[in-house]
Design an enzyme around this catalytic site. Sequence first.
Site, PDB file in Angstrom:
ATOM      1  N   LYS A 124       0.824  -1.202   0.000  1.00  0.00           N
ATOM      2  CA  LYS A 124       0.000   0.000   0.000  1.00  0.00           C
ATOM      3  C   LYS A 124       0.862   1.257   0.000  1.00  0.00           C
ATOM      4  CE  LYS A 124      -2.054   1.640   3.669  1.00  0.00           C
ATOM      5  NZ  LYS A 124      -2.921   1.836   4.844  1.00  0.00           N
ATOM      6  N   ASP A 142      -6.775   1.081   1.183  1.00  0.00           N
ATOM      7  CA  ASP A 142      -6.819   1.155   2.643  1.00  0.00           C
ATOM      8  C   ASP A 142      -8.205   0.738   3.119  1.00  0.00           C
ATOM      9  OD1 ASP A 142      -8.461   3.280   2.021  1.00  0.00           O
ATOM     10  OD2 ASP A 142      -7.464   4.701   3.355  1.00  0.00           O
TER      11      ASP A 142
END
Length: 214
Positions: A124, A142
């Site tokens: 991420k 997320d």
Amino acid sequence: MAAQLDYQSVREIFARFRAAEPEPKGELAHVNAYTLLVAVALSAQATDAGVNKATARLFEIADTPEKMLALGEEGLIEHIRTIGLYRNKAKNVMKLSRILVEDYGGEVPSSRAALQSLPGVGRKTANVVLNMWWRYPAQAVDTHIFRLANRSGIAPGKDVLAVERAIEDQVPAEFQLHAHHWMILHGRYVCKARKPLCATCLIRDLCAYEEKNL
């Protein structure tokens, strides 16, 4: 998990996102690729606002890996003490800074594999840096994006990697660059976890969520 929306619905959703905010921006303050990398690494289990408050002074004195190493781990801790898991994050920032100096000439690498090889940098974080700094259409999933993708039917998936792939597969190419920013902002401020603001949502009529608030 909602069923996958059809192409026309997904396209209309992102057309509306673009009309409302043509150039969405990430909310983490940074001045270069290095400070962006550090800010994103610090943001795990913390709010962007909290990270920005902690790094405002830090990035004035340590905006390169060399300066961060000169500041030292204890000096870094003094700046980020208000951020969750600050001791472990400080160790990782110092380690990645040393690797950047020793292996990359002080520059932040621009491949996902190289970024993910750095301490404290997961997929991420790597995707955020690739997207925000190099404007590569990477999708950083997320909790906000994961919730929105599954709740709405934009890009459902059983885990974050599946949602990342679904966004890449389902969202039309012209929206890929900003897709993750539109989704994170919508998930953070409109499609909230406990009380989504369905009544004022600009994609309410297209969303597949069955428990919409009036």
